[in-house]
Write a protein that holds these residues in place. Structure first.
Motif, PDB file in Angstrom:
ATOM      1  N   VAL A  14     -56.110 -10.878  99.634  1.00  0.00           N
ATOM      2  CA  VAL A  14     -56.633 -10.575  99.592  1.00  0.00           C
ATOM      3  C   VAL A  14     -56.520 -10.653  97.583  1.00  0.00           C
ATOM      4  O   VAL A  14     -56.639  -9.044  97.577  1.00  0.00           O
ATOM      5  CB  VAL A  14     -57.668 -10.489 100.053  1.00  0.00           C
ATOM      6  CG1 VAL A  14     -59.485 -10.792  99.588  1.00  0.00           C
ATOM      7  CG2 VAL A  14     -58.290 -10.995 101.214  1.00  0.00           C
ATOM      8  N   GLY A 104     -64.202 -14.005  89.480  1.00  0.00           N
ATOM      9  CA  GLY A 104     -64.121 -13.135  90.348  1.00  0.00           C
ATOM     10  C   GLY A 104     -63.615 -11.279  90.177  1.00  0.00           C
ATOM     11  O   GLY A 104     -63.060 -11.159  91.165  1.00  0.00           O
TER      12      GLY A 104
ATOM     13  N   THR B  63     -54.661 -15.592  91.892  1.00  0.00           N
ATOM     14  CA  THR B  63     -54.055 -17.188  92.935  1.00  0.00           C
ATOM     15  C   THR B  63     -52.692 -16.506  93.856  1.00  0.00           C
ATOM     16  O   THR B  63     -51.581 -16.537  92.821  1.00  0.00           O
ATOM     17  CB  THR B  63     -54.394 -18.145  92.914  1.00  0.00           C
ATOM     18  OG1 THR B  63     -55.766 -18.335  92.155  1.00  0.00           O
ATOM     19  CG2 THR B  63     -54.523 -18.584  93.737  1.00  0.00           C
ATOM     20  N   HIS B 129     -52.647 -20.221  97.925  1.00  0.00           N
ATOM     21  CA  HIS B 129     -53.880 -19.071  98.588  1.00  0.00           C
ATOM     22  C   HIS B 129     -55.426 -19.373  98.047  1.00  0.00           C
ATOM     23  O   HIS B 129     -55.356 -17.878  97.543  1.00  0.00           O
ATOM     24  CB  HIS B 129     -54.225 -18.209  99.247  1.00  0.00           C
ATOM     25  CG  HIS B 129     -52.733 -18.475 100.067  1.00  0.00           C
ATOM     26  ND1 HIS B 129     -52.450 -18.405 101.909  1.00  0.00           N
ATOM     27  CD2 HIS B 129     -51.369 -18.817  99.717  1.00  0.00           C
ATOM     28  CE1 HIS B 129     -51.060 -19.039 102.086  1.00  0.00           C
ATOM     29  NE2 HIS B 129     -50.817 -18.385 101.089  1.00  0.00           N
ATOM     30  N   GLU B 131     -58.950 -18.215  96.348  1.00  0.00           N
ATOM     31  CA  GLU B 131     -59.985 -18.121  96.404  1.00  0.00           C
ATOM     32  C   GLU B 131     -61.421 -18.074  96.036  1.00  0.00           C
ATOM     33  O   GLU B 131     -61.517 -19.351  94.988  1.00  0.00           O
ATOM     34  CB  GLU B 131     -60.516 -16.376  96.483  1.00  0.00           C
ATOM     35  CG  GLU B 131     -58.740 -15.382  96.846  1.00  0.00           C
ATOM     36  CD  GLU B 131     -59.085 -15.165  98.266  1.00  0.00           C
ATOM     37  OE1 GLU B 131     -60.147 -15.042  98.527  1.00  0.00           O
ATOM     38  OE2 GLU B 131     -57.277 -15.216  99.119  1.00  0.00           O
ATOM     39  N   ASP B 132     -62.545 -18.256  96.412  1.00  0.00           N
ATOM     40  CA  ASP B 132     -63.710 -18.821  96.129  1.00  0.00           C
ATOM     41  C   ASP B 132     -63.996 -17.550  94.503  1.00  0.00           C
ATOM     42  O   ASP B 132     -64.224 -16.194  95.449  1.00  0.00           O
ATOM     43  CB  ASP B 132     -64.659 -18.800  97.242  1.00  0.00           C
ATOM     44  CG  ASP B 132     -66.004 -19.244  96.654  1.00  0.00           C
ATOM     45  OD1 ASP B 132     -65.786 -19.802  95.386  1.00  0.00           O
ATOM     46  OD2 ASP B 132     -67.336 -19.055  97.342  1.00  0.00           O
ATOM     47  N   LEU B 133     -64.252 -17.922  93.864  1.00  0.00           N
ATOM     48  CA  LEU B 133     -64.124 -16.673  92.285  1.00  0.00           C
ATOM     49  C   LEU B 133     -65.275 -16.907  91.529  1.00  0.00           C
ATOM     50  O   LEU B 133     -65.415 -16.515  91.508  1.00  0.00           O
ATOM     51  CB  LEU B 133     -62.985 -16.937  91.244  1.00  0.00           C
ATOM     52  CG  LEU B 133     -61.731 -17.058  92.001  1.00  0.00           C
ATOM     53  CD1 LEU B 133     -60.697 -17.346  90.470  1.00  0.00           C
ATOM     54  CD2 LEU B 133     -61.261 -15.576  92.163  1.00  0.00           C
ATOM     55  N   PRO B 137     -67.118 -10.211  94.177  1.00  0.00           N
ATOM     56  CA  PRO B 137     -67.015  -9.799  95.397  1.00  0.00           C
ATOM     57  C   PRO B 137     -68.050  -9.261  96.427  1.00  0.00           C
ATOM     58  O   PRO B 137     -68.709  -8.438  95.429  1.00  0.00           O
ATOM     59  CB  PRO B 137     -65.874  -8.367  94.599  1.00  0.00           C
ATOM     60  CG  PRO B 137     -65.366  -9.107  93.551  1.00  0.00           C
ATOM     61  CD  PRO B 137     -66.489 -10.001  92.843  1.00  0.00           C
ATOM     62  N   THR B 141     -65.757  -5.486  99.865  1.00  0.00           N
ATOM     63  CA  THR B 141     -64.296  -5.299  99.501  1.00  0.00           C
ATOM     64  C   THR B 141     -64.525  -4.086  98.879  1.00  0.00           C
ATOM     65  O   THR B 141     -63.645  -3.756  98.663  1.00  0.00           O
ATOM     66  CB  THR B 141     -64.424  -6.289  99.056  1.00  0.00           C
ATOM     67  OG1 THR B 141     -64.303  -7.935  99.965  1.00  0.00           O
ATOM     68  CG2 THR B 141     -62.594  -7.025  97.882  1.00  0.00           C
TER      69      THR B 141
END
Lengths: 196, 153
Positions: A14, A104, B63, B129, B131-133, B137, B141
Motif C-alpha cells: 500500500v 491522499g 499508484t 492497484h 487506492e481510494d485517494l 489516511p 495507517t
C-alpha cells in the motif's frame, strides 16, 4: 481446518506519500535523498498554475499549465507499506494547484532556507488553505541556522499550531524525526476526522 | 553568380515581404515540416494518439502497477508486438512499481505515463492497484508509517 490465505508475494504494498515542498534550491532533493532507499528519481509533470496578479492587466483568470521536474524517493516500511516522498517545486510567481499531487497525501514538510523566506510563501498558503497537515523545516545549511526559529515563525506568520523546526537535510535521522513530526500532525487530523 | 547584397535586405526578396511570424513556415515542403520522421524526440501527444487524459482517472503518482499474470483477463496480443515505449513500461512492472517510477525510468512525461499505463491496463497487460485517494489516511495507517519510520536509523 480453516484455510488461511498465505500473503501473496506478488501483492504490491500500500503506497502512502508525504510531500517535500519548498522553493528552488532549498534542499528538497537532499532531504528526499537522505532517507530514500533509492537514489532520487526525476519525473516531469504538468502542473496547473494560476498566476497571482503579476502584470495581468485584464480580468482573465490566468490558468496555464507548466511542466516541472519533480524529484522523488521511497522507503519500504514493511512488506505491505511503502512511503513515497515527492519533492514538489514551489515558485514565487505561481500559485500551483497541486490537487492531483496532494490527493491522499499524509502531509507535507515545507523546507525553508531562512535567508530566502519569500520562496515558501505560496507553498505555506496552499497547504493552509487545503488543510494539509504540514511542518516547516528550516534547513540548517552546514549545521548553521542563519536566523532564530522565532524570527522565522514571525516572518512566515503561521499559526501557533504549525511546528517550525530546524533540521539538517543531509542527515537521515534528522530528516526521519522531522517526518515523524509531520506524521504527528497527520495523526491529529485523522483522529479529528474520525470523531466528526 | 551570387545575388547583389541589396537583395539580401529585408524588403528586397520574397522572404522580406513575408511577415516575421509566417517566415518560419516558408520551408514547409515535404520532408522538412514538423511531420518529418527524423525529428528529434517524439511529441507526447504522438505517443498517446492525441489524448490528454487517460481512461483510468484514479491513477496517482504512487499508484502501484504490476504485470497481469497470464490467464483469461490477460492480453490477446503478445508484448513483443507492442510499441517500444509500451514494451518498456511492461518490462518495468515485473515487480510492483509506482507510476512515478515508471515515468522516471522510462523517461516519459508523467501525464503520458498515466495514459499509457491506463491503456495497458485496459488491454490486459497490467494490473493497476488504485487506492481510494479521496479519504484521508486512517489513524491505523499513519501509526504503521510512524512505526516503520522509527525503525530507520
Amino acid at each position: 481446518m480453516g484455510y488461511a490465505p498465505s500473503p501473496d508475494r506478488s501483492a504490491p504494498p500500500v503506497p502512502v506519500k508525504i510531500l517535500i515542498a519548498g522553493g528552488f534550491g532549498v534542499g528538497k532533493t537532499t532531504t528526499v535523498g537522505a532517507i530514500s532507499e533509492i537514489a532520487p528519481l526525476t519525473t516531469e509533470a504538468e502542473m496547473t498554475a494560476a498566476s497571482v496578479g503579476v502584470d495581468d492587466p485584464g480580468a482573465r483568470t490566468g490558468k496555464t499549465t507548466t511542466t516541472v521536474a519533480m524529484d522523488f524517493g521511497c522507503v519500504t516500511l514493511d512488506e505491505t507499506l511503502k512511503l513515497y516522498l515527492f519533492g514538489t517545486p514551489g515558485q514565487t510567481r505561481f500559485g500551483f494547484m497541486w490537487d492531483d499531487l496532494v490527493r491522499g497525501a499524509l502531509g507535507a514538510l515545507v523546507v525553508v532556507d531562512s535567508g530566502r523566506l519569500d520562496d515558501c510563501y505560496p507553498v505555506v498558503d496552499y497547504f493552509e488553505n487545503a488543510q494539509i497537515p504540514f511542518v516547516i523545516g528550516v534547513n540548517a545549511f552546514d549545521g548553521v541556522l542563519l536566523h532564530q526559529i522565532d524570527e522565522v515563525r514571525w516572518a512566515l506568520a503561521v499559526k501557533d499550531s504549525v511546528p517550525v523546526v530546524p533540521f539538517d537535510a543531509r542527515n537521515r535521522v534528522s530528516v526521519r524525526d522531522t517526518l515523524l513530526m509531520v506524521l504527528d500532525k497527520a495523526l491529529d487530523r485523522a483522529m479529528l476526522l474520525r470523531r466528526s | 553568380m551570387s545575388s547583389p547584397p541589396a537583395r539580401e535586405g529585408p524588403a528586397g526578396d520574397a522572404a522580406g515581404r513575408v511577415p516575421p511570424y509566417l517566415r518560419a513556415q516558408l520551408p514547409a515542403v515535404a520532408g522538412q515540416g514538423p511531420d518529418r520522421a527524423d525529428a528529434q524526440g517524439v511529441r507526447p501527444f504522438v505517443l498517446t494518439a492525441g489524448r490528454v487524459s487517460g481512461d483510468a482517472a484514479d491513477i496517482g503518482l504512487e499508484t502501484q502497477v504490476t504485470v497481469r499474470p497470464a490467464g483469461p483477463g490477460g492480453p490477446h496480443v503478445p508484448v513483443a508486438s507492442l510499441a517500444s515505449e509500451l514494451r518498456a513500461i511492461v518490462a518495468l512492472c515485473d515487480k510492483p512499481v509506482s507510476v512515478a517510477e515508471i515515468s522516471a525510468r522510462a523517461r516519459l512525461h508523467l501525464e503520458v505515463t498515466k495514459i499509457l499505463v491506463g491503456d495497458l491496463w485496459a488491454a490486459g497487460y497490467l494490473d493497476v492497484h488504485a487506492e481510494d485517494l479521496s479519504e484521508f489516511p486512517s489513524p491505523e495507517t499513519i501509526l504503521r508509517v510512524m512505526h516503520g519510520l522509527r525503525a530507520i536509523s
